[in-house]
Design an enzyme around this catalytic site. Sequence first.
Site, PDB file in Angstrom:
ATOM      1  N   ASN A   8       0.928  -1.304  -0.003  1.00 46.59           N
ATOM      2  CA  ASN A   8      -0.123  -0.192   0.077  1.00 46.59           C
ATOM      3  C   ASN A   8       0.835   1.380  -0.095  1.00 46.59           C
ATOM      4  O   ASN A   8       1.649   1.495   0.917  1.00 46.59           O
ATOM      5  CB  ASN A   8      -0.788   0.151   1.383  1.00 46.59           C
ATOM      6  CG  ASN A   8      -1.643   1.172   1.561  1.00 46.59           C
ATOM      7  OD1 ASN A   8      -1.827   1.834   0.326  1.00 46.59           O
ATOM      8  ND2 ASN A   8      -2.281   1.467   2.495  1.00 46.59           N
ATOM      9  N   LYS A  10      -0.028   4.429  -0.322  1.00 47.19           N
ATOM     10  CA  LYS A  10      -0.610   5.555   0.184  1.00 47.19           C
ATOM     11  C   LYS A  10      -0.643   6.607  -0.578  1.00 47.19           C
ATOM     12  O   LYS A  10      -0.512   6.505  -1.749  1.00 47.19           O
ATOM     13  CB  LYS A  10      -0.126   5.805   1.784  1.00 47.19           C
ATOM     14  CG  LYS A  10       0.068   4.369   2.645  1.00 47.19           C
ATOM     15  CD  LYS A  10       0.196   4.575   4.084  1.00 47.19           C
ATOM     16  CE  LYS A  10       0.352   3.414   4.745  1.00 47.19           C
ATOM     17  NZ  LYS A  10       0.109   3.405   6.187  1.00 47.19           N
ATOM     18  N   HIS A  95      -9.761   0.892   4.483  1.00 44.86           N
ATOM     19  CA  HIS A  95      -8.339   1.295   5.044  1.00 44.86           C
ATOM     20  C   HIS A  95      -8.398   2.045   6.375  1.00 44.86           C
ATOM     21  O   HIS A  95      -9.197   2.892   6.130  1.00 44.86           O
ATOM     22  CB  HIS A  95      -7.432   1.684   4.090  1.00 44.86           C
ATOM     23  CG  HIS A  95      -5.737   1.857   4.529  1.00 44.86           C
ATOM     24  ND1 HIS A  95      -5.448   2.575   5.566  1.00 44.86           N
ATOM     25  CD2 HIS A  95      -4.877   0.764   4.558  1.00 44.86           C
ATOM     26  CE1 HIS A  95      -4.082   2.236   5.683  1.00 44.86           C
ATOM     27  NE2 HIS A  95      -3.762   1.210   5.247  1.00 44.86           N
ATOM     28  N   GLU A  97      -6.940   4.171   7.509  1.00 46.21           N
ATOM     29  CA  GLU A  97      -6.885   5.555   7.290  1.00 46.21           C
ATOM     30  C   GLU A  97      -7.944   6.373   6.607  1.00 46.21           C
ATOM     31  O   GLU A  97      -8.493   7.438   6.972  1.00 46.21           O
ATOM     32  CB  GLU A  97      -5.616   5.994   6.627  1.00 46.21           C
ATOM     33  CG  GLU A  97      -4.294   5.915   7.337  1.00 46.21           C
ATOM     34  CD  GLU A  97      -3.120   5.275   6.493  1.00 46.21           C
ATOM     35  OE1 GLU A  97      -2.907   5.350   5.223  1.00 46.21           O
ATOM     36  OE2 GLU A  97      -2.091   4.757   7.442  1.00 46.21           O
ATOM     37  N   GLU A 167      -5.752  -5.378  10.115  1.00 46.44           N
ATOM     38  CA  GLU A 167      -4.720  -4.472  10.304  1.00 46.44           C
ATOM     39  C   GLU A 167      -5.082  -3.788  11.760  1.00 46.44           C
ATOM     40  O   GLU A 167      -5.810  -2.924  11.548  1.00 46.44           O
ATOM     41  CB  GLU A 167      -4.478  -3.550   9.241  1.00 46.44           C
ATOM     42  CG  GLU A 167      -4.101  -3.955   7.973  1.00 46.44           C
ATOM     43  CD  GLU A 167      -3.602  -2.789   6.809  1.00 46.44           C
ATOM     44  OE1 GLU A 167      -2.402  -3.009   6.609  1.00 46.44           O
ATOM     45  OE2 GLU A 167      -4.222  -2.005   6.696  1.00 46.44           O
ATOM     46  N   GLY A 173       1.897   1.969  10.569  1.00 48.08           N
ATOM     47  CA  GLY A 173       2.836   3.060  10.673  1.00 48.08           C
ATOM     48  C   GLY A 173       3.425   3.683  11.812  1.00 48.08           C
ATOM     49  O   GLY A 173       3.970   4.727  12.013  1.00 48.08           O
ATOM     50  N   SER A 212       2.742  -2.491  10.318  1.00 46.16           N
ATOM     51  CA  SER A 212       4.496  -2.391  10.688  1.00 46.16           C
ATOM     52  C   SER A 212       5.333  -3.662  10.227  1.00 46.16           C
ATOM     53  O   SER A 212       6.038  -4.039  10.943  1.00 46.16           O
ATOM     54  CB  SER A 212       4.713  -2.031  12.033  1.00 46.16           C
ATOM     55  OG  SER A 212       4.145  -0.679  12.286  1.00 46.16           O
TER      56      SER A 212
HETATM   57  C1  PEP Z   1      -0.942  -0.108   5.690  1.00 46.75           C
HETATM   58  O1  PEP Z   1      -0.702   0.873   5.053  1.00 46.75           O
HETATM   59  O2  PEP Z   1      -2.001  -0.822   5.220  1.00 46.75           O
HETATM   60  C2  PEP Z   1       0.175  -0.548   6.584  1.00 46.75           C
HETATM   61  C3  PEP Z   1      -0.111  -1.867   7.180  1.00 46.75           C
HETATM   62  O3  PEP Z   1       0.895   0.221   6.609  1.00 46.75           O
HETATM   63  P1  PEP Z   1       2.659   0.083   7.485  1.00 46.75           P
HETATM   64  O4  PEP Z   1       3.072  -1.226   7.085  1.00 46.75           O
HETATM   65  O5  PEP Z   1       3.468   1.264   7.255  1.00 46.75           O
HETATM   66  O6  PEP Z   1       2.299  -0.190   9.172  1.00 46.75           O
END
Ligand code: PEP
Length: 248
Positions: A8, A10, A95, A97, A167, A173, A212
Site C-alpha cells: 500500500n 498510500k 483502510h 486511514e 490491520e 505506521g 509495521s
Molecule cells: C498499511 O498502510 O496498510 C500498513 C500496514 O502500513 P505500515 O506497514 O506502514 O504499518
Amino acid sequence: MQKIIAANWKMYKTRQEARETAAAVAAALNEQPTPHEVVVFAPFTAIAEVADAFAASQAQAGAQDVWPAVEGAFTGEISPRMLQDAGAVWVLTGHSERRHVLGESDELVGRKTAFALEQGLKVMLCIGEKLEERESGQLEDVLRRQLDSGLPAGGGALEGRFAVAYEPVWAIGTGKVAGPDEVLATHAVVRRLLCERLGETGNRIPILYGGSVKPANAGKLIGLDNVDGLLIGGASLDAQSFVQIIRA
Ligand code: PEP
C-alpha cells in the site's frame, strides 16, 4: 491457498517514482518468480504506470479506494471502470486511514466493497481495532461489525476475488507490530467470523496481516496459521525492501 503479498503506497510517489519502483519489483520477480500473488495498491495518478511496468510480470496493480457508482456528479471521486481502464485489478476498501482519518463509515465501506466486486474488481477489505477497543475487550465486536457491514451478500461468488486484511490500527505506521500470539489469535477470530457468515467458503478467503511489517518480521508472520498474506505500507515503498518481504 495462494498467499498474497500486497503493497500500500498510500499518498506517496510521483508517476516517475512509481514507474521506477514498479519496474524494479517486476525485474526481481522475472528473475526469480514467487509462488505468491503480488499486488501494489498505488495512488490513482500512478496506477497506469504501475500496471504498465507490471505488464510482463506476475504482479498486478490495485487502487486504494473507489466510489460506488458507475459515473456521475461525484466530484473528486473515481469509479471502478476508471480504475480498470488505468489497469487496476484490485482495490482496497476500508483502510484504517480512510475510516479513522477521513471519516468513512462501515456502511460506505460495505457499499464500496459490494459495488467494486459487482463491477469486476477484486477487493481487499481492511478491518482492525483501535488500541482502546482492544484494551476494553471489544476486539471481536469491532471485527464482527466491520465484517458484517463490509461483506457483500451471496458469499459464494467471493472466492478468488475477495480478501480480508486484518490491520490493528495501533500497529499501522507506528513500528509496533502485533506479536505472533496476538496475530495468531486474532486471525483465528477473523476466520471463525468469516465461516459464521460464509459457511465453508470462509475457509477459502485469504486473511492478510498488516501493520509495521518489515523484511525482518515478515518470515515469522507469514508462517502463522491463518495468515494468508501481508499488507505492507512503509516498507513497500522501497523496491528492495518489498522484494525481501515477498521472499521472506
Ligand atoms: C498499511 O498502510 O496498510 C500498513 C500496514 O502500513 P505500515 O506497514 O506502514 O504499518
